[in-house]
Design a protein around this motif. Structure first.
Motif, PDB file in Angstrom:
ATOM      1  N   TYR A  22       0.894   7.126 -16.455  1.00 53.06           N
ATOM      2  CA  TYR A  22      -0.151   6.290 -15.852  1.00 53.06           C
ATOM      3  C   TYR A  22      -1.529   6.948 -15.907  1.00 53.06           C
ATOM      4  CZ  TYR A  22       3.656   3.693 -13.483  1.00 53.06           C
ATOM      5  OH  TYR A  22       4.761   2.946 -13.189  1.00 53.06           O
ATOM      6  N   ARG A  23      -1.545   8.272 -15.694  1.00 51.85           N
ATOM      7  CA  ARG A  23      -2.826   8.959 -15.546  1.00 51.85           C
ATOM      8  C   ARG A  23      -3.579   9.166 -16.859  1.00 51.85           C
ATOM      9  NH1 ARG A  23      -4.115  12.616 -11.312  1.00 51.85           N
ATOM     10  NH2 ARG A  23      -3.033  12.054  -9.407  1.00 51.85           N
ATOM     11  N   GLU A  24      -2.943   8.800 -17.975  1.00 48.67           N
ATOM     12  CA  GLU A  24      -3.596   9.069 -19.260  1.00 48.67           C
ATOM     13  C   GLU A  24      -4.717   8.080 -19.581  1.00 48.67           C
ATOM     14  OE1 GLU A  24      -0.830   9.757 -22.452  1.00 48.67           O
ATOM     15  OE2 GLU A  24       0.237  11.270 -21.256  1.00 48.67           O
ATOM     16  N   SER A  25      -4.809   6.991 -18.855  1.00 48.95           N
ATOM     17  CA  SER A  25      -5.991   6.132 -19.010  1.00 48.95           C
ATOM     18  C   SER A  25      -6.340   5.524 -17.660  1.00 48.95           C
ATOM     19  CB  SER A  25      -5.749   5.019 -20.039  1.00 48.95           C
ATOM     20  OG  SER A  25      -5.109   3.919 -19.434  1.00 48.95           O
ATOM     21  N   LYS A  26      -7.594   5.187 -17.500  1.00 51.84           N
ATOM     22  CA  LYS A  26      -8.027   4.627 -16.212  1.00 51.84           C
ATOM     23  C   LYS A  26      -7.379   3.273 -15.977  1.00 51.84           C
ATOM     24  CE  LYS A  26     -12.162   7.021 -15.005  1.00 51.84           C
ATOM     25  NZ  LYS A  26     -13.446   7.280 -15.649  1.00 51.84           N
ATOM     26  N   LEU A  27      -7.239   2.515 -17.063  1.00 50.59           N
ATOM     27  CA  LEU A  27      -6.644   1.185 -16.911  1.00 50.59           C
ATOM     28  C   LEU A  27      -5.252   1.276 -16.289  1.00 50.59           C
ATOM     29  CD1 LEU A  27      -6.650  -1.904 -17.589  1.00 50.59           C
ATOM     30  CD2 LEU A  27      -5.524  -1.276 -19.719  1.00 50.59           C
ATOM     31  N   THR A  28      -4.410   2.127 -16.866  1.00 48.66           N
ATOM     32  CA  THR A  28      -3.028   2.202 -16.370  1.00 48.66           C
ATOM     33  C   THR A  28      -2.977   2.831 -14.980  1.00 48.66           C
ATOM     34  OG1 THR A  28      -2.769   4.198 -17.707  1.00 48.66           O
ATOM     35  CG2 THR A  28      -1.826   2.159 -18.582  1.00 48.66           C
ATOM     36  N   TYR A  29      -3.931   3.712 -14.703  1.00 49.34           N
ATOM     37  CA  TYR A  29      -3.969   4.331 -13.368  1.00 49.34           C
ATOM     38  C   TYR A  29      -4.330   3.267 -12.320  1.00 49.34           C
ATOM     39  CZ  TYR A  29      -4.578   8.280 -10.148  1.00 49.34           C
ATOM     40  OH  TYR A  29      -4.444   9.170  -9.126  1.00 49.34           O
ATOM     41  N   ILE A  30      -5.317   2.439 -12.667  1.00 47.57           N
ATOM     42  CA  ILE A  30      -5.770   1.416 -11.716  1.00 47.57           C
ATOM     43  C   ILE A  30      -4.673   0.370 -11.478  1.00 47.57           C
ATOM     44  CG2 ILE A  30      -7.416  -0.499 -11.380  1.00 47.57           C
ATOM     45  CD1 ILE A  30      -9.439   1.231 -12.982  1.00 47.57           C
ATOM     46  N   ILE A  31      -3.996  -0.035 -12.560  1.00 43.72           N
ATOM     47  CA  ILE A  31      -2.997  -1.108 -12.365  1.00 43.72           C
ATOM     48  C   ILE A  31      -1.572  -0.536 -12.221  1.00 43.72           C
ATOM     49  CG2 ILE A  31      -4.368  -2.907 -13.480  1.00 43.72           C
ATOM     50  CD1 ILE A  31      -2.540  -2.667 -15.940  1.00 43.72           C
ATOM     51  N   LYS A  32      -1.507   0.761 -11.898  1.00 43.60           N
ATOM     52  CA  LYS A  32      -0.219   1.459 -11.756  1.00 43.60           C
ATOM     53  C   LYS A  32       0.801   0.675 -10.921  1.00 43.60           C
ATOM     54  CE  LYS A  32       1.239   5.810  -9.701  1.00 43.60           C
ATOM     55  NZ  LYS A  32       0.783   6.792  -8.721  1.00 43.60           N
ATOM     56  N   ASP A  33       0.376   0.192  -9.778  1.00 40.14           N
ATOM     57  CA  ASP A  33       1.321  -0.475  -8.878  1.00 40.14           C
ATOM     58  C   ASP A  33       1.842  -1.793  -9.462  1.00 40.14           C
ATOM     59  OD1 ASP A  33       2.685  -0.169  -6.346  1.00 40.14           O
ATOM     60  OD2 ASP A  33       1.696  -2.054  -5.824  1.00 40.14           O
ATOM     61  N   SER A  34       1.116  -2.327 -10.450  1.00 43.98           N
ATOM     62  CA  SER A  34       1.537  -3.594 -11.063  1.00 43.98           C
ATOM     63  C   SER A  34       2.593  -3.359 -12.136  1.00 43.98           C
ATOM     64  CB  SER A  34       0.337  -4.291 -11.706  1.00 43.98           C
ATOM     65  OG  SER A  34      -0.735  -4.341 -10.805  1.00 43.98           O
ATOM     66  N   LEU A  35       2.778  -2.105 -12.540  1.00 45.85           N
ATOM     67  CA  LEU A  35       3.727  -1.781 -13.606  1.00 45.85           C
ATOM     68  C   LEU A  35       4.789  -0.855 -13.031  1.00 45.85           C
ATOM     69  CD1 LEU A  35       0.942  -1.018 -16.214  1.00 45.85           C
ATOM     70  CD2 LEU A  35       2.432  -3.013 -16.288  1.00 45.85           C
ATOM     71  N   GLY A  36       5.895  -1.425 -12.624  1.00 47.26           N
ATOM     72  CA  GLY A  36       6.977  -0.618 -12.063  1.00 47.26           C
ATOM     73  C   GLY A  36       6.794  -0.313 -10.591  1.00 47.26           C
ATOM     74  N   GLY A  37       5.811  -0.927  -9.952  1.00 49.70           N
ATOM     75  CA  GLY A  37       5.540  -0.641  -8.536  1.00 49.70           C
ATOM     76  C   GLY A  37       5.942  -1.782  -7.613  1.00 49.70           C
ATOM     77  N   ARG A  38       5.161  -1.937  -6.538  1.00 48.15           N
ATOM     78  CA  ARG A  38       5.531  -2.894  -5.488  1.00 48.15           C
ATOM     79  C   ARG A  38       4.824  -4.244  -5.616  1.00 48.15           C
ATOM     80  NH1 ARG A  38       4.488  -0.475   0.058  1.00 48.15           N
ATOM     81  NH2 ARG A  38       2.386  -0.757  -0.754  1.00 48.15           N
ATOM     82  N   THR A  39       4.143  -4.396  -6.741  1.00 45.93           N
ATOM     83  CA  THR A  39       3.362  -5.620  -6.960  1.00 45.93           C
ATOM     84  C   THR A  39       4.180  -6.623  -7.769  1.00 45.93           C
ATOM     85  OG1 THR A  39       1.310  -4.372  -6.892  1.00 45.93           O
ATOM     86  CG2 THR A  39       1.243  -6.422  -8.130  1.00 45.93           C
ATOM     87  N   ARG A  40       3.970  -7.900  -7.527  1.00 41.31           N
ATOM     88  CA  ARG A  40       4.587  -8.933  -8.364  1.00 41.31           C
ATOM     89  C   ARG A  40       3.642  -9.172  -9.545  1.00 41.31           C
ATOM     90  NH1 ARG A  40       8.708 -12.092  -7.113  1.00 41.31           N
ATOM     91  NH2 ARG A  40       8.674 -11.590  -4.909  1.00 41.31           N
ATOM     92  N   THR A  41       4.158  -9.060 -10.759  1.00 41.02           N
ATOM     93  CA  THR A  41       3.258  -9.044 -11.923  1.00 41.02           C
ATOM     94  C   THR A  41       3.632 -10.090 -12.960  1.00 41.02           C
ATOM     95  OG1 THR A  41       2.851  -6.689 -11.604  1.00 41.02           O
ATOM     96  CG2 THR A  41       2.386  -7.543 -13.788  1.00 41.02           C
ATOM     97  N   CYS A  42       2.611 -10.661 -13.548  1.00 40.46           N
ATOM     98  CA  CYS A  42       2.801 -11.644 -14.621  1.00 40.46           C
ATOM     99  C   CYS A  42       1.871 -11.296 -15.779  1.00 40.46           C
ATOM    100  CB  CYS A  42       2.461 -13.036 -14.086  1.00 40.46           C
ATOM    101  SG  CYS A  42       2.363 -14.298 -15.354  1.00 40.46           S
ATOM    102  N   MET A  43       2.421 -11.259 -16.980  1.00 33.87           N
ATOM    103  CA  MET A  43       1.576 -11.038 -18.163  1.00 33.87           C
ATOM    104  C   MET A  43       1.442 -12.363 -18.909  1.00 33.87           C
ATOM    105  SD  MET A  43       2.511  -9.023 -21.681  1.00 33.87           S
ATOM    106  CE  MET A  43       1.860  -7.407 -21.649  1.00 33.87           C
TER     107      MET A  43
END
Ligand SMILES: Nc1ncnc2c1ncn2[C@@H]1O[C@H](COP(=O)(O)OP(=O)(O)OP(=O)(O)O)[C@@H](O)[C@H]1O
Length: 406
Positions: free
Chosen positions: A306-327
């Motif tokens: 996650y920490r390798e880019s700001k984008l993935t760090y910011i949306i970390k919780d949306s990818l494998g976290g506690r957020t409900r996510t839709c692409m």
């Protein structure tokens, strides 16, 4: 301070993946379509043309070129807004090659009265705002709503709601920092303004201003190609009828991130050079890391970058976290885009394998919110003092130590 757990059942949920296919743009070579999708709605995409590329993909939903903004909103976004109002954090992100309709889907036509949210061309953000306020008013709920709008351009964050014109916007570059709060709030962007909005019209007005400030650059693929990622966030606080044992009001909090990613095409094809190449380079870096994060999650690797880019760090919780996510993966029927289309569909298929565990936010008492706002004001005051001194921005020592890698 009293916290109040929700009784809602929490269970794992795969990321929901939707594909939206638009008609080939006029400049595309029209040598017959190789992409077969349902005219309005279905679940399969078939790639035809030569036998070497022939294959089909199955998704949670596929919208064809005849699908309207309203169709997409009703089937995809409306149920997500319902979850947000139940106190969940949700994210919708648009991914795809430049010119395939990411911004059209998320924002739509922001002119022509789309602040009412229900004009035919209004995208998902104005529709969400309109429907949110409509539902809140219908419930006669006591509520307040905040919005923020941030751009990530060349790995630098910029607040799209600050300043009154494009120049003022330029001067805010670099002043935002992202770090893990180590609390329920997760990763936060320090210094980002969250504006309180009283109605949908006001919120869409801010979206319009922010969209105008968004960095655009021309490439050979699309004359007004957006080279940045943008995240519009809506946070809603709804007062519940129940009260704490101490007699205080309880407030339910839900959050929706609407993410419009930069074009996913590669540099060679878009002809990006020099400055543009740098831009495209960091866009690819963010999207490359996003791809690696998706792979790591699907393969259940112990380390997820996650920490390798700001984008993935910011949306970390949306990818494998506690957020409900839709692409929402956007593609076009153009035969000459077939390679990019297949790449997008493969990327989207892989993302289907990510499992999140959506958890409703803890309900909080009014006094906790007031306390939180006081802390934020204190933080802003320190940022201001630090900026006046020219000494940067204020951060607690432990946060500084933990977050120096980003
Ligand atoms: N489904 C659609 N129906 C009608 N017009 C569309 C549709 N999708 C996109 N367009 C039009 O195509 C053009 C490009 O779309 P858009 O800017 O949304 O692409 P994008 O994927 O966001 O590109 P970029 O990566 O450059 O930001 C716009 O003029 C938009 O109005």
């Amino acid at each position: 301070m009293a916290k109040h757990n929700n009784v809602a059942q929490e269970k794992d949920a795969n990321i929901q993946v939707i594909v939206r296919c638009r008609e080939a743009p006029s400049r595309a070579i029209r040598s017959g379509s190789s992409v077969v999708v349902p005219p309005v709605y279905g679940q399969d995409v078939k790639i035809g043309g030569t036998p070497s590329i022939a294959r089909s993909f199955h998704f949670d939903g596929v919208f064809g070129p005849k699908a309207t903004q309203e169709n997409v909103y009703d089937k995809v976004v409306s149920p997500i807004l319902h979850e947000v109002m139940q106190g969940y954090n949700c994210t919708i992100f648009a991914y795809g090659q430049t010119g395939t309709g990411k911004t059209y889907t998320m924002e739509g036509d922001l002119e022509n009265g789309s602040s009412s949210g229900n004009t035919p061309m209004a995208g998902m953000i104005p529709r969400t705002l309109y429907n949110l306020f409509y539902a809140l008013d219908k419930q006669s709920a006591e509520y307040y709503v905040r919005v923020s709008y941030v751009e990530l351009y060349n790995e630098e964050l910029r607040d799209l709601l600050v300043g009154t014109d494009a120049n003022a916007f330029e001067s805010t570059g670099g002043s935002l920092k992202v770090f893990d709060s180590g609390t329920d709030k997760g990763v936060v962007i320090q210094g980002l303004e969250e504006k309180i909005v009283m109605n949908a019209r006001e919120a869409v007005g801010l979206l319009q201003q922010g969209a105008m400030r968004r960095k655009v650059a021309s490439t050979r693929c699309n004359d007004a190609s957006s080279r940045s990622h943008a995240i519009f966030t809506i946070t809603v606080f709804i007062r519940e009828r129940a009260v704490t044992v101490e007699g205080e009001d309880i407030v339910k909090l839900g959050k929706l991130n609407l993410v419009d990613l930069a074009g996913s095409e590669n540099i060679g094809r878009s002809g990006a050079q020099d400055m543009r190449a740098r831009e495209a380079g960091s866009i690819n870096k963010s999207l490359l890391v996003l791809g690696r994060v998706i792979t790591a999650l699907v393969e259940k690797n112990s380390h997820v970058p996650y920490r390798e880019s700001k984008l993935t760090y910011i949306i970390k919780d949306s990818l494998g976290g506690r957020t409900r996510t839709c692409m929402i993966a956007t593609i076009s029927t153009a035969a000459d885009n077939i390679e990019e289309t297949v790449k997008t569909l493969q990327y989207a298929s892989q993302a289907k394998g990510i499992r999140n565990r959506p958890v409703a936010n803890k309900k909080v008492s009014k006094s906790e919110i007031v306390h939180d706002m006081q802390l934020q004001m204190e933080q802003l005051r320190r940022d201001l003092d630090a900026a006046r001194d020219g000494s940067g921005f204020y951060m607690k020592f432990n946060e500084y130590v933990e977050n120096t890698t980003i």
